[in-house]
Design an enzyme around this catalytic site. Structure first.
Site, mmCIF file in Angstrom:
data_model
loop_
_atom_site.group_PDB
_atom_site.id
_atom_site.type_symbol
_atom_site.label_atom_id
_atom_site.label_comp_id
_atom_site.label_asym_id
_atom_site.label_seq_id
_atom_site.Cartn_x
_atom_site.Cartn_y
_atom_site.Cartn_z
ATOM 1 C CE1 TYR A 279 -3.429 2.707 0.472
ATOM 2 C CE2 TYR A 279 -2.299 3.476 2.236
ATOM 3 C CZ TYR A 279 -3.200 3.694 1.262
ATOM 4 O OH TYR A 279 -4.022 4.868 1.428
ATOM 5 C CE LYS B 127 -2.646 6.697 -1.882
ATOM 6 N NZ LYS B 127 -3.743 6.941 -2.565
#
Ligand SMILES: NC(=O)C1=CN([C@@H]2O[C@H](COP(=O)(O)OP(=O)(O)OC[C@H]3O[C@@H](n4cnc5c(N)ncnc54)[C@H](O)[C@@H]3O)[C@@H](O)[C@H]2O)C=CC1
Ligand SMILES: C[C@@H](CO)CCC[C@@H](C)[C@H]1CC[C@H]2[C@@H]3[C@H](O)CC4=CC(=O)CC[C@]4(C)[C@H]3CC[C@]12C
Length: 369
Positions: A159, A163
């Site tokens: 994650y 990002k």
């Protein structure tokens, strides 16, 4: 002058507009963006609440689509003046594969950028995350830092990796020539942990507390500060950034901004108790009741169970080594960059944010909604 009355009406596109943050951005735009002529809400799953918005003066267009599909994104972006890209796969629990997280968060963002370039859309606001900075894999604290605070941003989890890469793509695209010859102007907003109406994890903690007879048990030392920001203020910051990107392109283009407001600095659990306390829960223990080594063990056990059970069912509890490290590492921001660059002031005070969140937990926390 006729100018102000006939001011150009703008077309906005919000990707992920039916998510927790996205819904607040959509509603905020309708309330606070006077130049809005059409609002396109693009999401993999459209919410039924969109229907009620279609009766207002602004044209609201619901678009069911997938950011990983370049042609769907291009069709949605064509003719839009501004794109607010909040769509993302928020998964730190092992629900989705690293490949899927990458496809949605990185390829999806690439598709949005390319669609802007191809169709001539000039303004792009990207919802990034504090996680592009940290906490890092070494567990270094980030104490009341700002956008310029030196910090070793090293990630391994899919994650934050996704990002960080997506944010880089957005910032790098600033200044690219879009169809029509003008430059693309981009910026990235980095919320810390968002809370407020619609926050699933808050509701999960509430329900867990109810199951445990109105108690939650302290697992994280109260001294570990975790940055939090109210969803209404994050939404407002998006609306304001999107509005000001045109006027202040030279200053804002290619910049990152942490999202902040007057929410107090507290541990993750103590902060949640600001809402769950008034809803009847109490946090047992002034110190962690479970030794840290046991939490580490349980977190590792959860990873093993997730892997063993995968062929049968999806086991994705809140506790895993990554979430434990997140909750157990100080990460707080203290900055006024958004105020200096585009005049951001929080729209909701801490008292308002707290009251709104409490009312929401009370109204929906125990129900299946
Ligand atoms: N929740 C938090 O504490 C924080 C969230 N963020 C970022 O804010 C953004 C919004 O997050 P939340 O509202 O919390 O998550 P959410 O899961 O509630 O909303 C994300 C939305 O994106 C949509 N979406 C997912 N995959 C898609 C796809 N392939 N195509 C089109 N739409 C898709 C989902 O259907 C959902 O409506 C994300 O980019 C996330 O990384 C950043 C910092 C903190
Ligand atoms: C060890 C448990 C004891 O009660 C507590 C576990 C809490 C975790 C589930 C949360 C702690 C920190 C949260 C993350 C943080 O707020 C930053 C985030 C930013 C994002 O961009 C997405 C959400 C999240 C990763 C958020 C997710 C939940 C926590 C890990």
């Amino acid at each position: 002058m006729a100018d102000s009355a006939q001011a150009q009406k703008l077309v906005y596109l919000v990707t992920g507009g039916c998510g927790f943050l996205g819904e607040h951005v959509v509603r905020m735009l309708l309330q606070r963006e006077p130049r809005l002529g059409e609002l396109r809400v693009f999401d993999l799953h459209l919410g039924p609440w969109l229907e009620e918005l279609k009766t207002g003066p602004v044209r609201v267009t619901a678009i069911q689509g997938d950011v990983t599909q370049a042609h769907e994104v291009a069709a949605a972006v064509a003719g839009a003046h501004v794109v607010i890209h909040t769509a993302g796969l928020v998964d730190v629990f092992g629900r989705a594969s690293p490949k899927t997280i990458h496809e949605v968060n990185v390829q999806g963002t690439r598709n949005v950028i390319e669609a802007c370039v191809q169709t001539g859309t000039r303004f792009l606001v990207y919802t990034s995350s504090m996680e592009v900075v940290g906490p890092n894999t070494k567990g270094h604290p980030f104490y009341r830092g700002n956008e310029d605070t030196p910090y070793e941003a090293v990630h391994r989890h899919p994650y934050p990796c996704s990002k960080a890469l997506a944010e880089w793509l957005v910032l790098e695209a600033n200044g690219r020539e879009v169809c029509g010859g003008l430059p693309l102007v981009t910026c990235a907003l980095r919320p810390t942990g968002i809370y407020g109406e619609g926050h699933q994890i808050m509701r999960d903690f509430y329900r867990q507390g109810l199951r445990l007879g109105g108690r939650l048990f302290r697992a994280i030392p109260a001294s570990v500060e975790h940055g939090r920001v109210y969803v209404g203020n994050v939404a407002w910051m998006h609306v304001l950034a999107a509005r000001e990107l045109e006027r202040r392109a030279a200053r804002m283009g290619g910049q990152v901004y942490f999202c902040y407001d007057g929410s107090p600095y507290k541990s993750y659990e103590d902060f949640n108790m600001e809402f769950l306390g008034p809803c009847g829960l109490r946090l047992v223990g002034t110190r962690p009741l479970v030794p840290y080594w046991l939490l580490v063990f349980l977190a590792a056990l959860n990873v093993l169970l997730q892997w063993l059970l995968r062929p049968l069912l999806l086991y994705a509890p809140l506790l895993n080594p990554y979430t434990l490290a997140m909750a157990n590492t100080t990460f707080t921001v203290s900055t006024d960059k958004a105020q200096r660059h585009f005049g951001y002031e929080p729209l909701f005070s801490w008292e308002d944010s707290r009251t709104r969140t409490i009312l929401w937990v009370q109204a929906t926390g125990g129900s299946a909604q």
